[in-house]
Design a protein around this motif. Structure first.
Motif, short mmCIF file in Angstrom:
data_model
loop_
_atom_site.label_atom_id
_atom_site.label_comp_id
_atom_site.label_asym_id
_atom_site.label_seq_id
_atom_site.Cartn_x
_atom_site.Cartn_y
_atom_site.Cartn_z
N LEU A 174 -37.54 -33.45 3.31
CA LEU A 174 -38.93 -32.90 3.37
C LEU A 174 -39.65 -32.69 2.02
CD1 LEU A 174 -41.21 -31.74 4.86
CD2 LEU A 174 -40.09 -29.29 4.50
N LYS A 176 -38.88 -34.63 -0.75
CA LYS A 176 -39.19 -36.09 -1.12
C LYS A 176 -40.42 -36.57 -0.81
CE LYS A 176 -34.47 -37.84 -2.07
NZ LYS A 176 -33.46 -38.79 -1.44
N LEU A 177 -41.03 -36.04 0.50
CA LEU A 177 -42.10 -36.28 1.05
C LEU A 177 -43.34 -36.28 0.08
CD1 LEU A 177 -41.86 -35.57 4.71
CD2 LEU A 177 -41.69 -38.08 3.95
N THR A 178 -43.16 -35.06 -0.69
CA THR A 178 -44.31 -34.65 -1.41
C THR A 178 -44.19 -34.56 -2.77
OG1 THR A 178 -43.74 -32.34 -0.90
CG2 THR A 178 -45.38 -33.22 0.38
#
Length: 321
Positions: A174, A176-178
């Motif tokens: 999660l 790494k997504l942002t």
């Protein structure tokens, strides 16, 4: 006792305890409470002022009491003040309660047994209360432990660890997504995993086929399947070319604002995986032969030009003859 806790020890010690109580009570996040709420510095100042005031009052009272004592009382008070902790009455009473030990005078009547070995008599001392309490606590803990893990089926340490690891992996994914992409030309590597190459191919087919064709043979852009490169054929070179763009004024536009660096790494790896393939109607080589690569397409093009020149010379000779 007074020598063990003089004023220069008591005041800093009490101030430290007060500081940690305030930090525990006030929610200031990662910052100290007095940084987030400067008014707390005033509270600390008031606390120090109160401590000093109390110390002054106590010192004044002690001087007055000392003045009205007789020399004998003053000497007794001096002896009492200079006693160590182990010699103080409160310490002796505490040890007596914790150990339940009998005095030497009481041994003969209370705990002396009839057993005697080589002149050594046996005493029947009771177990120390702290030891007995600890035994009962461990017994109670064992019952609770048995019921929790072997009756009601709560997670043991291994199961808790696996669950925490699984949750940590979800949290990392999660994040790494942002999270900001840290991939750069300095740490880019050639990827070979099928999943990475598939992702690179998908991005290539979405953004690159207009200039390089789906098979990499090249149209507006150069052929990506031969060993010749305009701006270098290493994975770092290809990554940097995609990131920053090609030659100024006539090269490829930079893609760093459109594609994430970690995805550009996948595209660069996919492009390099096209090396040695045979595209349909591949474009003639451009640039220089990459160091360590074998020239496959280029010699064929040069041979074709040489054969054309030979055929033209033969035609001219035939005409003149």
């Amino acid at each position: 006792m007074k020598k063990l806790f003089p004023i220069y020890v008591r005041v800093p010690l009490l101030l430290t305890i007060f500081y940690f109580l305030v930090e525990f009570t006030v929610d200031s996040g990662d910052q100290p409470s007095y940084v987030k709420y400067p008014i707390i510095l005033v509270l600390y100042g008031l606390f120090v002022l109160i401590l000093i005031s109390i110390e002054v009052l106590v010192a004044a009272s002690n001087k007055i009491l000392n003045a009205i004592l007789t020399p004998e009382q003053r000497a007794e008070q001096e002896i009492e003040d200079n006693k160590s902790i182990t010699e103080s009455d409160w310490y002796k009473n505490l040890m007596t309660k914790l150990t339940r030990s009998a005095t030497t005078e009481d041994e003969q009547a209370a705990i002396m047994t009839d057993h005697e070995y080589d002149g050594i008599k046996e005493l029947d001392n009771l177990l120390p209360p702290w030891w007995v309490a600890l035994f009962y606590i461990t017994a109670l803990f064992s019952v609770v432990y048995l019921a929790k893990y072997h009756v009601f089926g709560y997670d043991n340490q291994d199961q808790e660890y696996l669950k925490e690891v699984a949750q940590a992996e979800k949290d990392i994914a999660l994040y790494k997504l942002t999270a900001p992409d840290t991939k750069s030309v300095d740490n880019v590597v050639l990827l070979t995993e099928p999943a990475d190459l598939a992702k690179g191919k998908a991005i290539y087919e979405t953004n690159c086929v207009a200039c390089h064709k789906a098979d990499g043979g090249g149209s507006i852009g150069p052929n990506l399947t031969d060993a010749y490169w305009i701006l270098g054929g290493d994975v770092k070179d290809v990554f940097n070319t995609i990131m920053e763009g090609g030659r100024s004024g006539k090269g490829m536009v930079p893609w760093k604002d459109v594609i994430k660096p970690s995805d550009i790494e996948k595209v660069a790896s996919y492009v390099l995986s096209l090396q040695g393939t045979t595209p349909t109607d591949g474009k003639a080589p451009e640039g220089e032969l990459h160091a360590g690569a074998e020239a496959t397409t280029a010699p064929a093009a040069h041979d074709l030009q040489a054969e054309t020149a030979i055929d033209s010379a033969a035609v001219i000779n035939n005409i003149t003859e």
